[in-house]
Write an enzyme that holds these catalytic residues in place. Structure first.
Site, PDB file in Angstrom:
ATOM      1  N   LYS A  11      -4.798  -1.942   1.746  1.00 53.56           N
ATOM      2  CA  LYS A  11      -4.029  -1.419   2.877  1.00 53.56           C
ATOM      3  C   LYS A  11      -4.675  -0.154   3.485  1.00 53.56           C
ATOM      4  O   LYS A  11      -5.550   0.467   2.872  1.00 53.56           O
ATOM      5  CB  LYS A  11      -2.603  -1.128   2.411  1.00 53.56           C
ATOM      6  N   TYR A  51       4.214 -10.323   8.123  1.00 51.78           N
ATOM      7  CA  TYR A  51       5.352  -9.891   7.298  1.00 51.78           C
ATOM      8  C   TYR A  51       6.688 -10.430   7.820  1.00 51.78           C
ATOM      9  O   TYR A  51       7.732  -9.866   7.512  1.00 51.78           O
ATOM     10  CB  TYR A  51       5.404  -8.355   7.242  1.00 51.78           C
ATOM     11  N   PHE A  59      12.842  -1.593   6.246  1.00 52.80           N
ATOM     12  CA  PHE A  59      11.471  -1.075   6.199  1.00 52.80           C
ATOM     13  C   PHE A  59      10.504  -1.869   7.074  1.00 52.80           C
ATOM     14  O   PHE A  59       9.308  -1.553   7.114  1.00 52.80           O
ATOM     15  CB  PHE A  59      10.961  -1.044   4.746  1.00 52.80           C
ATOM     16  N   ARG A  87      -0.967  -9.567  -9.375  1.00 53.88           N
ATOM     17  CA  ARG A  87       0.253  -8.750  -9.298  1.00 53.88           C
ATOM     18  C   ARG A  87       0.337  -7.792 -10.499  1.00 53.88           C
ATOM     19  O   ARG A  87       0.831  -6.667 -10.362  1.00 53.88           O
ATOM     20  CB  ARG A  87       1.480  -9.652  -9.189  1.00 53.88           C
ATOM     21  N   THR A  93       5.801  -2.787  -6.793  1.00 49.73           N
ATOM     22  CA  THR A  93       5.739  -2.393  -5.373  1.00 49.73           C
ATOM     23  C   THR A  93       5.912  -0.891  -5.203  1.00 49.73           C
ATOM     24  O   THR A  93       5.179  -0.249  -4.434  1.00 49.73           O
ATOM     25  CB  THR A  93       6.858  -3.123  -4.590  1.00 49.73           C
ATOM     26  N   ARG A 104      -1.386   0.499  -7.984  1.00 51.96           N
ATOM     27  CA  ARG A 104      -0.368   1.268  -7.264  1.00 51.96           C
ATOM     28  C   ARG A 104      -0.008   2.552  -8.004  1.00 51.96           C
ATOM     29  O   ARG A 104       0.213   3.593  -7.366  1.00 51.96           O
ATOM     30  CB  ARG A 104       0.850   0.394  -7.003  1.00 51.96           C
ATOM     31  N   ASN A 114       1.299   1.572  -0.234  1.00 50.76           N
ATOM     32  CA  ASN A 114       1.114   1.289  -1.664  1.00 50.76           C
ATOM     33  C   ASN A 114      -0.203   0.576  -1.968  1.00 50.76           C
ATOM     34  O   ASN A 114      -0.320  -0.162  -2.943  1.00 50.76           O
ATOM     35  CB  ASN A 114       2.329   0.533  -2.229  1.00 50.76           C
ATOM     36  N   HIS A 117      -1.640  -5.347  -1.253  1.00 52.26           N
ATOM     37  CA  HIS A 117      -0.659  -6.439  -1.156  1.00 52.26           C
ATOM     38  C   HIS A 117      -1.229  -7.639  -1.890  1.00 52.26           C
ATOM     39  O   HIS A 117      -2.434  -7.879  -1.838  1.00 52.26           O
ATOM     40  CB  HIS A 117      -0.413  -6.829   0.309  1.00 52.26           C
ATOM     41  N   GLU A 128      -0.628 -17.413   3.306  1.00 47.26           N
ATOM     42  CA  GLU A 128      -1.257 -16.121   3.622  1.00 47.26           C
ATOM     43  C   GLU A 128      -2.781 -16.240   3.720  1.00 47.26           C
ATOM     44  O   GLU A 128      -3.408 -15.578   4.553  1.00 47.26           O
ATOM     45  CB  GLU A 128      -0.852 -15.075   2.579  1.00 47.26           C
TER      46      GLU A 128
END
Ligand code: CMP
Length: 140
Positions: A11, A51, A59, A87, A93, A104, A114, A117, A128
């Site tokens: 990100k 998203y 958010f 993950r 998250t 993270r 964060n 993704h 995705e």
């Protein structure tokens, strides 16, 4: 364990701090292979489309503004159990809840900024990945 592919995004908070290589090293050290990767700037509309499942959440607007605020690195990670493995490497998250040693916990600035993704299921991963990459761009 099945060999899977998952979509990962480094990100804008992480690209801004020049963390792409350090994050990629974690994926590779954990046995995930980078089989596709590109750096790009998401438009606001593209972030909203990516998203869309979160449209209506409080958010959503700030998240889309953040995701289009600077470069991202989108990538396909491949390996055994890649979706869950990625993950686990990313951590929760919310960085305040993420386990020590995860991306993270170590790098994120906030629940929004964060750093990374990752897809959350095989169905989401397929969608995705197709959002960003054509079949020709993924080289296993
Ligand atoms: P990501 O895995 O990219 O999926 C949705 C993103 O929304 C999430 O990471 C966070 O960056 C962001 N977000 C911001 N606030 C929240 C929240 N309260 N709960 C879940 N995700 C949030």
């Amino acid at each position: 364990m099945p060999v899977e592919r998952t979509l990962s995004i480094i990100k804008p908070d992480a690209t801004r701090r020049n963390l792409t290589g350090r994050i990629n090293a974690r994926f590779e050290a954990a046995g995930l292979r980078l089989v596709a990767q590109k750096r790009l700037s998401l438009t606001r509309a593209a972030a909203e489309q990516f998203y869309r499942v979160h449209a209506g959440r409080p958010f959503f607007a700030p998240l889309c503004a953040f995701m289009s605020s600077g470069p991202v690195v989108v990538q396909v990670l491949e390996g055994e159990d890649a979706i869950a493995r990625n993950r686990a490497i990313m951590g929760a998250t919310d960085p305040a809840k993420a386990e020590k040693g995860t991306i993270r916990a170590d790098f994120a600035e906030s629940i929004e900024a964060n750093s990374a993704h990752g897809s959350d299921s095989p169905e989401t991963a397929a969608q995705e990945i197709a959002f960003f990459f054509s079949a020709l761009e993924i080289v296993g």
